[in-house]
Design a protein around this motif. Structure first.
Motif, PDB file in Angstrom:
ATOM      1  N   ARG A  39       0.826  -1.218   0.000  1.00 37.92           N
ATOM      2  CA  ARG A  39       0.000   0.000   0.000  1.00 37.92           C
ATOM      3  C   ARG A  39       0.852   1.256   0.000  1.00 37.92           C
ATOM      4  O   ARG A  39       0.370   2.334  -0.368  1.00 37.92           O
ATOM      5  CB  ARG A  39      -0.945  -0.022   1.221  1.00 37.92           C
ATOM      6  CG  ARG A  39      -2.003  -1.121   1.114  1.00 37.92           C
ATOM      7  CD  ARG A  39      -2.773  -1.281   2.393  1.00 37.92           C
ATOM      8  NE  ARG A  39      -1.925  -1.807   3.477  1.00 37.92           N
ATOM      9  CZ  ARG A  39      -2.347  -2.044   4.715  1.00 37.92           C
ATOM     10  NH1 ARG A  39      -3.602  -1.790   5.025  1.00 37.92           N
ATOM     11  NH2 ARG A  39      -1.527  -2.539   5.621  1.00 37.92           N
ATOM     12  N   ALA A  97     -10.600   2.855  -2.465  1.00 36.74           N
ATOM     13  CA  ALA A  97     -10.901   1.445  -2.752  1.00 36.74           C
ATOM     14  C   ALA A  97     -10.136   0.998  -3.993  1.00 36.74           C
ATOM     15  O   ALA A  97      -9.570  -0.112  -4.037  1.00 36.74           O
ATOM     16  CB  ALA A  97     -12.403   1.268  -2.964  1.00 36.74           C
ATOM     17  N   ASP A  98     -10.070   1.856  -5.006  1.00 39.44           N
ATOM     18  CA  ASP A  98      -9.352   1.495  -6.243  1.00 39.44           C
ATOM     19  C   ASP A  98      -7.854   1.350  -5.964  1.00 39.44           C
ATOM     20  O   ASP A  98      -7.198   0.441  -6.484  1.00 39.44           O
ATOM     21  CB  ASP A  98      -9.594   2.551  -7.330  1.00 39.44           C
ATOM     22  CG  ASP A  98     -11.044   2.516  -7.845  1.00 39.44           C
ATOM     23  OD1 ASP A  98     -11.789   1.612  -7.428  1.00 39.44           O
ATOM     24  OD2 ASP A  98     -11.406   3.393  -8.648  1.00 39.44           O
ATOM     25  N   LEU A 121      -6.467   0.499  -3.197  1.00 41.39           N
ATOM     26  CA  LEU A 121      -6.269  -0.743  -2.447  1.00 41.39           C
ATOM     27  C   LEU A 121      -6.218  -1.940  -3.414  1.00 41.39           C
ATOM     28  O   LEU A 121      -5.380  -2.836  -3.282  1.00 41.39           O
ATOM     29  CB  LEU A 121      -7.423  -0.908  -1.452  1.00 41.39           C
ATOM     30  CG  LEU A 121      -7.172  -1.762  -0.236  1.00 41.39           C
ATOM     31  CD1 LEU A 121      -5.968  -1.271   0.544  1.00 41.39           C
ATOM     32  CD2 LEU A 121      -8.415  -1.756   0.669  1.00 41.39           C
ATOM     33  N   ALA A 122      -7.115  -1.931  -4.397  1.00 37.96           N
ATOM     34  CA  ALA A 122      -7.143  -3.024  -5.375  1.00 37.96           C
ATOM     35  C   ALA A 122      -5.876  -3.036  -6.225  1.00 37.96           C
ATOM     36  O   ALA A 122      -5.417  -4.101  -6.656  1.00 37.96           O
ATOM     37  CB  ALA A 122      -8.375  -2.869  -6.273  1.00 37.96           C
ATOM     38  N   LEU A 123      -5.308  -1.847  -6.448  1.00 38.22           N
ATOM     39  CA  LEU A 123      -4.154  -1.760  -7.356  1.00 38.22           C
ATOM     40  C   LEU A 123      -2.803  -1.861  -6.633  1.00 38.22           C
ATOM     41  O   LEU A 123      -1.762  -1.959  -7.285  1.00 38.22           O
ATOM     42  CB  LEU A 123      -4.204  -0.422  -8.123  1.00 38.22           C
ATOM     43  CG  LEU A 123      -5.364  -0.264  -9.111  1.00 38.22           C
ATOM     44  CD1 LEU A 123      -5.514   1.185  -9.523  1.00 38.22           C
ATOM     45  CD2 LEU A 123      -5.151  -1.149 -10.329  1.00 38.22           C
ATOM     46  N   LEU A 130     -11.768   0.641 -13.958  1.00 36.41           N
ATOM     47  CA  LEU A 130     -10.720   0.148 -13.060  1.00 36.41           C
ATOM     48  C   LEU A 130     -10.113  -1.139 -13.626  1.00 36.41           C
ATOM     49  O   LEU A 130      -8.896  -1.309 -13.653  1.00 36.41           O
ATOM     50  CB  LEU A 130     -11.291  -0.105 -11.655  1.00 36.41           C
ATOM     51  CG  LEU A 130     -10.315  -0.752 -10.688  1.00 36.41           C
ATOM     52  CD1 LEU A 130      -9.149   0.172 -10.358  1.00 36.41           C
ATOM     53  CD2 LEU A 130     -11.029  -1.161  -9.393  1.00 36.41           C
ATOM     54  N   SER A 131     -10.972  -2.052 -14.129  1.00 32.09           N
ATOM     55  CA  SER A 131     -10.461  -3.334 -14.642  1.00 32.09           C
ATOM     56  C   SER A 131      -9.571  -3.110 -15.848  1.00 32.09           C
ATOM     57  O   SER A 131      -8.537  -3.773 -16.006  1.00 32.09           O
ATOM     58  CB  SER A 131     -11.601  -4.263 -15.075  1.00 32.09           C
ATOM     59  OG  SER A 131     -12.543  -4.309 -14.086  1.00 32.09           O
ATOM     60  N   GLN A 162      -6.334  -1.778 -14.656  1.00 27.61           N
ATOM     61  CA  GLN A 162      -5.611  -2.882 -14.005  1.00 27.61           C
ATOM     62  C   GLN A 162      -4.927  -3.764 -15.065  1.00 27.61           C
ATOM     63  O   GLN A 162      -3.767  -4.123 -14.923  1.00 27.61           O
ATOM     64  CB  GLN A 162      -6.623  -3.712 -13.231  1.00 27.61           C
ATOM     65  CG  GLN A 162      -6.077  -4.433 -12.067  1.00 27.61           C
ATOM     66  CD  GLN A 162      -7.188  -4.760 -11.067  1.00 27.61           C
ATOM     67  OE1 GLN A 162      -8.369  -4.534 -11.325  1.00 27.61           O
ATOM     68  NE2 GLN A 162      -6.807  -5.283  -9.939  1.00 27.61           N
ATOM     69  N   GLU A 172      -1.008  -4.322 -15.481  1.00 21.53           N
ATOM     70  CA  GLU A 172      -0.452  -5.692 -15.376  1.00 21.53           C
ATOM     71  C   GLU A 172       0.497  -5.956 -16.537  1.00 21.53           C
ATOM     72  O   GLU A 172       1.578  -6.510 -16.363  1.00 21.53           O
ATOM     73  CB  GLU A 172      -1.588  -6.720 -15.406  1.00 21.53           C
ATOM     74  CG  GLU A 172      -2.052  -7.105 -14.018  1.00 21.53           C
ATOM     75  CD  GLU A 172      -3.412  -7.800 -14.056  1.00 21.53           C
ATOM     76  OE1 GLU A 172      -3.996  -7.963 -12.985  1.00 21.53           O
ATOM     77  OE2 GLU A 172      -3.891  -8.144 -15.159  1.00 21.53           O
TER      78      GLU A 172
END
Ligand code: SF4
Length: 438
Positions: A330, A351-352, A354-356, A415-416, A419, A423
């Motif tokens: 984080r 939240a985004d 945290l996901a990333l 967001l996806s 991501q 990646e």
């Protein structure tokens, strides 16, 4: 004036000038010297619950921002802040007192710059002609200690050079990008800071549009105009060799290479809640010297601990959702409050982020690699990151620093999708690192 108009004008919130946000008023506390006693920290935690929504953000200028304060609870909060000595005479005095000193000032450096920072605050407050400085116009004093402020930008900066026993005076940026005006003795810092501030106001008044930051003024009239107003000795540019890498003050930190320690605790994206503040106060009382220092790096420091107490401290903070491991992914992401807390934000940035976070750490093994921002204002961080996601109308624009022309941005990403793109970049970065290490 609408909120949007205030933001456009660089309106700067404070304890005496709270800023409306979607989750209530935001009250920014400019803590002198960045030092809070555990009593004050506990009291702020209680006030956060009683008068706000219990959430606090630690800003990139080491200010503590209380969120969710209502018009009804504001008078009670103001009384508590006055009792803690955290209120200025008026909003103008509060705004001009924008001095960031090294977080461990007085504890680990070749010079104790604490009294200099205090004297500068006092002089800024006492010289009413300087109350016309723009709200975000800030001063910085780096005492040359272990936690360097070199990467933190400032309008006017004083970076201590231990070899020559002088402060290098710079304007308009971090230690590398600032224009070097010369050097001064520690005893001359306050006088020089006031001279530079007056020169900024004088020259700014002659510009068609009044500048809000030193960098804007320099772009128009160059550093010579400001330098003439000072009586500085010429000096070579600041030590470009001094690392601009951002410190990661998490976990145990040895002070001055000696026996004394301090312990750094972080929170994701600088967001602490009232329970966390109380846990820090308990930690400071039980394991350190009872004081907490705020940093501009989303972490707080507990000075005065001993080696034998480190494991107990880790256990204490592992129970409270803190970041105590410098490798925590984080720490690779900076994110502003975004939606729904901020009216300008159109994505849930925390939240985004945290996901990333795991992906962000894969992009680069250290440092802050990704900035997730709820809008183009970029409140969470001024310094550039290799990758940034900037929200607009609920979608992200991905910006890649140092990308080849026409390949640096992709817009309208969910967001996806963001991501997926990150990646793919992370895979390429890892492959490149592997080839390099063969
Ligand atoms: S950057 Fe984030 S916190 Fe700042 S105005 Fe935009 S959405 Fe709000």
């Amino acid at each position: 004036m609408t909120l949007a108009a205030r933001l456009r004008k660089g309106w700067c919130p404070g304890a005496l000038r709270p800023m409306p946000a979607e989750d209530g008023m935001l009250v920014r506390l400019r803590i002198s010297g960045g030092a809070l006693s555990s009593r004050a920290l506990r009291r702020l935690a209680e006030a956060g619950r009683a008068c706000g929504n219990g959430l606090f953000d630690l800003s990139s200028r080491a200010n503590l921002q209380m969120r969710g304060v209502s018009a009804q609870s504001l008078p009670a909060l103001t009384a508590i802040l006055a009792e803690l000595g955290l209120l200025d005479e008026d909003a103008e005095a509060e705004a001009v007192r924008n001095v960031l000193a090294s977080p461990l000032v007085g504890l680990d450096a070749p010079i104790d710059a604490g009294p200099i920072a205090q004297a500068l605050e006092k002089a800024l407050v006492g010289n009413k002609d300087l109350h016309g400085l723009p709200g975000k116009f800030g001063f910085l004093i780096d005492d040359g200690g272990a936690l360097s402020l070199a990467s933190v930008p400032a309008d006017v900066r004083f970076d201590y050079c231990a070899e020559r026993k002088v402060f290098i005076v710079g304007v308009g940026g971090d230690a590398c990008e600032a224009e070097c005006l010369g050097a001064c003795e520690p005893g001359a810092v306050v006088d020089q800071a006031l001279r530079i501030a007056r020169a900024f106001l004088d020259h700014g008044a002659r510009m068609p549009e009044t500048p809000r930051r030193m960098r804007e003024l320099l772009q128009s009239c160059g550093p010579t105009a400001i330098a003439k107003a000072t009586r500085l000795r010429p000096a070579p540019p600041p030590q470009k060799a001094r690392s601009l890498a951002e410190p990661c003050p998490i976990g145990p930190i040895r002070l001055g290479g000696g026996e004394n320690l301090c312990f750094g605790v972080g929170a994701p994206y600088g967001r602490f809640d009232a329970d966390m503040l109380e846990a820090i106060a308990r930690g400071a009382e039980a394991f350190a010297d009872g004081e907490t220092r705020l940093t501009p790096w989303r972490a707080m420091l507990l000075p005065g601990g001993a080696e034998a107490e480190i494991e107990a401290l880790k256990t204490h903070f592992s129970m409270e959702n803190f970041i105590i491991d410098p490798q925590d992914p984080r720490l690779a992401v900076a994110a502003c409050p975004g939606a729904p807390a901020c009216a300008q934000g159109s994505t849930p940035t925390h939240a985004d982020a945290l996901a990333l976070a795991p992906l962000a750490r894969l992009l680069q093994p250290e440092g802050v690699t990704l900035h997730v921002s709820g809008c183009a204002k970029g409140c969470a961080r001024r310094a550039a990151t290799p990758y940034a996601l900037i929200a607009k109308d609920g979608r992200y624009e991905l910006i890649v620093e140092n990308a080849p022309p026409n390949r640096g941005a992709a817009q309208g990403l969910t967001l996806s999708e963001a991501q997926y793109m990150l990646e793919s970049i992370a895979r390429q970065a890892r492959a490149a690192r592997e080839v390099e290490h063969r």
